[in-house]
Design an enzyme around this catalytic site. Sequence first.
Site, PDB file in Angstrom:
ATOM      1  N   PRO A 196     -12.770  37.203 -36.909  1.00  0.00           N
ATOM      2  CG  PRO A 196     -10.541  37.528 -37.521  1.00  0.00           C
ATOM      3  CD  PRO A 196     -11.452  37.516 -36.324  1.00  0.00           C
ATOM      4  CB  CYS A 197     -16.539  35.326 -40.309  1.00  0.00           C
ATOM      5  SG  CYS A 197     -16.562  36.466 -41.716  1.00  0.00           S
ATOM      6  CD  GLN A 198     -11.826  36.304 -43.358  1.00  0.00           C
ATOM      7  OE1 GLN A 198     -11.807  36.013 -42.172  1.00  0.00           O
ATOM      8  NE2 GLN A 198     -11.517  37.503 -43.798  1.00  0.00           N
ATOM      9  CG  PHE A 205     -16.360  30.425 -38.227  1.00  0.00           C
ATOM     10  CD1 PHE A 205     -16.137  29.178 -37.667  1.00  0.00           C
ATOM     11  CD2 PHE A 205     -15.861  31.533 -37.568  1.00  0.00           C
ATOM     12  CE1 PHE A 205     -15.441  29.046 -36.464  1.00  0.00           C
ATOM     13  CE2 PHE A 205     -15.169  31.420 -36.373  1.00  0.00           C
ATOM     14  CZ  PHE A 205     -14.961  30.165 -35.826  1.00  0.00           C
TER      15      PHE A 205
END
Length: 307
Positions: A75-77, A79
């Site tokens: 999950p990248c939210q 970052f």
Amino acid sequence: MTKKPLRVASLFCGAGGLDLGFKKAGFEIVWANDNDSDAVETYIKNIGDHCVLGDIEKLDIKELPKVDGIIGGFPCQGFSVANTQRTVDDSRNTLYKSFVKAVKLGQPKFFLAENVKGILSLGGGAVFNYIIKDFEKAGYICTYALVNAADYGVPQSRQRVLILGIRKDLAPKKISWPPKPTHEGRQISVGSALAAVPDPDKPHKLKNHVYSQFKLKFNGYISNRRVDPNKPSPTITARGDHKGGAMIIHHPSNTRRMTCREVAIVQGFPINFEFTGSMTSVYKQIGNAVPPPLAFAAAKQILENLS
């Protein structure tokens, strides 16, 4: 004698964009996981029933099947540069540790982790350095690159970081990375990619060909920009609001927003790939996905390194 395909486990698989690319390159996906029930249903409908629904932090990673590779876009939210509230201690930033744990315990031949450009600058680069060091401590030679999906035949400008790790005993003296661009200098425009797609307001037979009625705006923000049909599409995002579509970009005609099917095409999904869930959920699944053509290029380059 036919060589057996390399077996792969997919973490944070979502709807399966990364997995599609690896399958096309000849890998066998034997296990996958995500905590989004709609995404898992989509995955099972299109790719296979080896996808497990659940929180990766609550699953027993020791029970993962023996594989040659582990892939995933954690999950990248936390970052993402699109997240103006991002912080070093965002709880979502620690989910990569489950990925590291799976790699450390399973000791596959390789791993591939995909993430957003923002991961490189968070904490002045400190967060990314921690991530790389954790993978190195697990026994891997790591390399990474910032790539644009548009350079690999995706009709969309989408910058992503690809981290490749090869187990130390198998790593070549010089790892060849990133994959060589296939469309550099001849990127596909969003207008040409969607030219043959039927009008969603007229009779058609396409699945998921519905679009957000959120009013068009032209204020320069990510979902409210005028789209140039002669260039790759702006980045497809997974962000939205309770109305389902505030962050859905304009169709290249700039008279409406893209349909779910059009967004899927711009992400590189096959025309017959069917998504399940509400329109909001489908937009989210597509926006979170790794474009299959980019995944395919990465998978082929991994094979080259391992050979």
